[in-house]
Design a protein around this motif. Sequence first.
Motif, PDB file in Angstrom:
ATOM      1  N   PHE A 253     -18.613 102.910  87.381  1.00  0.00           N
ATOM      2  CA  PHE A 253     -20.033 103.167  87.596  1.00  0.00           C
ATOM      3  C   PHE A 253     -20.832 101.918  87.221  1.00  0.00           C
ATOM      4  O   PHE A 253     -20.673 101.384  86.122  1.00  0.00           O
ATOM      5  CB  PHE A 253     -20.520 104.331  86.724  1.00  0.00           C
ATOM      6  CG  PHE A 253     -19.919 105.663  87.086  1.00  0.00           C
ATOM      7  CD1 PHE A 253     -20.637 106.589  87.822  1.00  0.00           C
ATOM      8  CD2 PHE A 253     -18.627 105.991  86.689  1.00  0.00           C
ATOM      9  CE1 PHE A 253     -20.090 107.822  88.149  1.00  0.00           C
ATOM     10  CE2 PHE A 253     -18.064 107.210  87.013  1.00  0.00           C
ATOM     11  CZ  PHE A 253     -18.800 108.134  87.745  1.00  0.00           C
ATOM     12  N   ALA A 254     -21.683 101.471  88.129  1.00  0.00           N
ATOM     13  CA  ALA A 254     -22.555 100.326  87.843  1.00  0.00           C
ATOM     14  C   ALA A 254     -23.972 100.665  88.266  1.00  0.00           C
ATOM     15  O   ALA A 254     -24.193 101.208  89.348  1.00  0.00           O
ATOM     16  CB  ALA A 254     -22.067  99.077  88.571  1.00  0.00           C
ATOM     17  N   ASP A 287     -38.110 107.916  83.176  1.00  0.00           N
ATOM     18  CA  ASP A 287     -38.112 106.460  83.002  1.00  0.00           C
ATOM     19  C   ASP A 287     -37.140 106.048  81.896  1.00  0.00           C
ATOM     20  O   ASP A 287     -37.466 105.252  81.013  1.00  0.00           O
ATOM     21  CB  ASP A 287     -39.522 105.966  82.687  1.00  0.00           C
ATOM     22  CG  ASP A 287     -39.687 104.470  82.976  1.00  0.00           C
ATOM     23  OD1 ASP A 287     -38.843 103.926  83.695  1.00  0.00           O
ATOM     24  OD2 ASP A 287     -40.640 103.863  82.459  1.00  0.00           O
ATOM     25  N   LEU A 288     -35.923 106.599  81.955  1.00  0.00           N
ATOM     26  CA  LEU A 288     -34.905 106.296  80.954  1.00  0.00           C
ATOM     27  C   LEU A 288     -34.392 104.876  81.115  1.00  0.00           C
ATOM     28  O   LEU A 288     -34.437 104.294  82.206  1.00  0.00           O
ATOM     29  CB  LEU A 288     -33.731 107.267  81.093  1.00  0.00           C
ATOM     30  CG  LEU A 288     -34.030 108.761  80.942  1.00  0.00           C
ATOM     31  CD1 LEU A 288     -32.786 109.578  81.243  1.00  0.00           C
ATOM     32  CD2 LEU A 288     -34.548 109.074  79.550  1.00  0.00           C
ATOM     33  N   GLY A 289     -33.876 104.309  80.042  1.00  0.00           N
ATOM     34  CA  GLY A 289     -33.219 103.017  80.112  1.00  0.00           C
ATOM     35  C   GLY A 289     -31.892 103.130  80.839  1.00  0.00           C
ATOM     36  O   GLY A 289     -31.372 104.229  81.050  1.00  0.00           O
ATOM     37  N   PRO A 290     -31.299 101.995  81.251  1.00  0.00           N
ATOM     38  CA  PRO A 290     -30.060 102.054  82.043  1.00  0.00           C
ATOM     39  C   PRO A 290     -28.910 102.741  81.335  1.00  0.00           C
ATOM     40  O   PRO A 290     -28.123 103.449  81.976  1.00  0.00           O
ATOM     41  CB  PRO A 290     -29.750 100.576  82.327  1.00  0.00           C
ATOM     42  CG  PRO A 290     -30.547  99.799  81.325  1.00  0.00           C
ATOM     43  CD  PRO A 290     -31.753 100.620  81.034  1.00  0.00           C
ATOM     44  N   GLY A 295     -25.478 107.521  81.352  1.00  0.00           N
ATOM     45  CA  GLY A 295     -24.798 108.610  80.656  1.00  0.00           C
ATOM     46  C   GLY A 295     -25.136 109.965  81.259  1.00  0.00           C
ATOM     47  O   GLY A 295     -24.245 110.798  81.479  1.00  0.00           O
ATOM     48  N   ASP A 296     -26.422 110.208  81.544  1.00  0.00           N
ATOM     49  CA  ASP A 296     -26.821 111.472  82.167  1.00  0.00           C
ATOM     50  C   ASP A 296     -26.210 111.615  83.555  1.00  0.00           C
ATOM     51  O   ASP A 296     -25.785 112.702  83.960  1.00  0.00           O
ATOM     52  CB  ASP A 296     -28.344 111.551  82.269  1.00  0.00           C
ATOM     53  CG  ASP A 296     -28.998 111.823  80.926  1.00  0.00           C
ATOM     54  OD1 ASP A 296     -28.261 112.033  79.939  1.00  0.00           O
ATOM     55  OD2 ASP A 296     -30.245 111.815  80.853  1.00  0.00           O
ATOM     56  N   PHE A 297     -26.176 110.515  84.303  1.00  0.00           N
ATOM     57  CA  PHE A 297     -25.622 110.558  85.652  1.00  0.00           C
ATOM     58  C   PHE A 297     -24.133 110.918  85.625  1.00  0.00           C
ATOM     59  O   PHE A 297     -23.670 111.764  86.399  1.00  0.00           O
ATOM     60  CB  PHE A 297     -25.817 109.204  86.331  1.00  0.00           C
ATOM     61  CG  PHE A 297     -25.284 109.147  87.734  1.00  0.00           C
ATOM     62  CD1 PHE A 297     -26.073 109.522  88.807  1.00  0.00           C
ATOM     63  CD2 PHE A 297     -23.989 108.707  87.985  1.00  0.00           C
ATOM     64  CE1 PHE A 297     -25.580 109.467  90.103  1.00  0.00           C
ATOM     65  CE2 PHE A 297     -23.485 108.651  89.266  1.00  0.00           C
ATOM     66  CZ  PHE A 297     -24.285 109.030  90.327  1.00  0.00           C
ATOM     67  N   PRO A 320     -24.624 105.864  75.745  1.00  0.00           N
ATOM     68  CA  PRO A 320     -24.794 106.616  74.495  1.00  0.00           C
ATOM     69  C   PRO A 320     -23.908 107.862  74.497  1.00  0.00           C
ATOM     70  O   PRO A 320     -23.689 108.480  75.539  1.00  0.00           O
ATOM     71  CB  PRO A 320     -26.280 106.997  74.514  1.00  0.00           C
ATOM     72  CG  PRO A 320     -26.922 106.064  75.495  1.00  0.00           C
ATOM     73  CD  PRO A 320     -25.873 105.747  76.510  1.00  0.00           C
ATOM     74  N   ASP A 321     -23.418 108.236  73.343  1.00  0.00           N
ATOM     75  CA  ASP A 321     -22.564 109.428  73.212  1.00  0.00           C
ATOM     76  C   ASP A 321     -21.338 109.344  74.125  1.00  0.00           C
ATOM     77  O   ASP A 321     -20.903 110.354  74.689  1.00  0.00           O
ATOM     78  CB  ASP A 321     -23.349 110.698  73.529  1.00  0.00           C
ATOM     79  CG  ASP A 321     -24.501 110.918  72.566  1.00  0.00           C
ATOM     80  OD1 ASP A 321     -24.363 110.547  71.386  1.00  0.00           O
ATOM     81  OD2 ASP A 321     -25.546 111.446  72.988  1.00  0.00           O
TER      82      ASP A 321
END
Length: 604
Positions: A253-254, A287-290, A295-297, A320-321
């Motif tokens: 993932f990029a 507007d989350l950071g990359p 991580g959510d994606f 994260p996590d």
Amino acid sequence: MSFDSRDFLGSVSESPGVYRMLDEHGETLYVGKARRLKARLASYFRGALNTKTQALVGRIADIQVTVTNSETEALLLEQTLIKELRPPYNILLRDDKSYPFVFVTDRHPFPALEYKRARVRRDDGRYLGPYPSSGAVRESLSLMQKIFRIRNCEDSVFAHRTRPCLQYQIQRCSAPCVGHISEADYRRDLEHAVMCLEGKSDAVTRELSEAMEAASARLDFEEAARLRDQVQHLRQMQQRQFVDTGGGDADVFALASRPGALCISVLTVRQGRLLGARHHAPANGLDLGPEALLGDFISQFYLGQAREIPAEVITSHPVPDADLIARALGERAGKRIRLTAQVRGHRAQWRELARTNAEQQLASQLASQTQLSKRFAALREALALEDTPRRLECFDISHSHGEATVASCVVFDENGPRKSDYRRFNIEGVAAGDDYAAMRQALTRRFKRLTEGEGERPDILIVDGGKGQLNMAREVFAELGVSGISLLGVAKGTTRKAGLETLFVETVDRSLDLDGASPALHLIQHIRDESHRFAIAGHRARRDKTRRTSTLQDIPGVGPHRRRELLRFFGGLQGVRQASREELARVPGISATMAETIHRALHG
């Protein structure tokens, strides 16, 4: 009635769990998870928040909380609720109903290699994949039919053939339908094709090479020539498929982002072989950071949909996590999953390839005619212009402590970046680090030519640097008698964060603050960033050219034998200079450490 966060937080548990933010109509706005619910929810009502998160908090009428036994359980529940409720502020992915495979039936004496979509593998044959797209399947099928001449016709057509079809005439099929090949020989070719699709092409190449030598020894030159052609085709395929390492299953993932647009590319690698890539452009509602966005994606990509989970998940940014997500993926897949951004060797190549794909896809998105037209129209409205501008030029300065100063000029028109009109100016005769003097020299050289009838006139000139650079541009225009061109200065905000720029229109007394979501601001940021990139690239090239004095003879540890091997492998010194560290390390007698030494000596 506004939401009373103080009373609410007083009763929230410290346990892990999931929360749902609801609007005044009871509709879910956002679903989130937390290791400690109280601390996570309190963060929404204390401290600085970005604009989009403030908009979310302003719509909250109620928050519902579900306590779970563990973080992993919270993550799984979060993805289930996102899939069911599809909240507008969460990342949302389309749930693919099926996935493309290469299929080989076990119910026919001469099986075809077929394209097939399915949600899960069944017991009616062999499923190879899944592939990231139908195009990747069709490309693989075409290659295998070309090399091994496997049939691709329907069983009903196969059963009623009385003579070979056109595929046989163009050497894409061995015509098993009319007995031109035995069942045993056809099965051998089919098995070789399947092995290649499974990433075992090296083993196939060795088998075919041995069979070719055996055929030549028994004077069966026609068979030897056929096998030779197969070996050559396989070698060519292996050269193109540079990520083919003979092992390893991974999804890579990029994420690439620019103001107003983002792209996440997912590369699928199975048995060390790259099967293809898919690109996603999810809405970034908060507007989350990359790192957080990726991580959510990934959580929703696997846990919100029924997807095959490989043993390794590689990311362009540290997530994260990551341990938590890996545990949840492991529970879903029934095996240990590794999720990491820290990789080396061929896995680092996969990651860089994914980054390249994401950047290129993002550039394509930004260059779309609809997007560009919208941004140019928004710029006209923001600057209160009578006509939509047709040509924008942006200047920037780059140097290292005053060394090798270069000015860049990039050009955008209604079709996006107009790279044929890009220009660089090597700055000479100014004090080291004097950006104003450097800008004066570049602008004077550019617009003096314009007054002499050379080059096209821009509608808007953008200078990166704010008040000082804008004043310098006004002085140059006054000295040269240039008029009819709008001036725009771009000053970074106090935090230098994208979206907080201040624009100065014509004079330093007229400032303009555009919303971070404004298409006009996104266009200005795009051309500003492109001019910055172009200036840096020119500065580095000029600096390295000045510093680059090394030849192979000057590099410690590179004696006559290694020089000969390097020049032979790359065809000359120019090829050696252009080679990456990884390519240098492929030369016989050149270790990874020596490759690093050579690369550093040649490139500064």
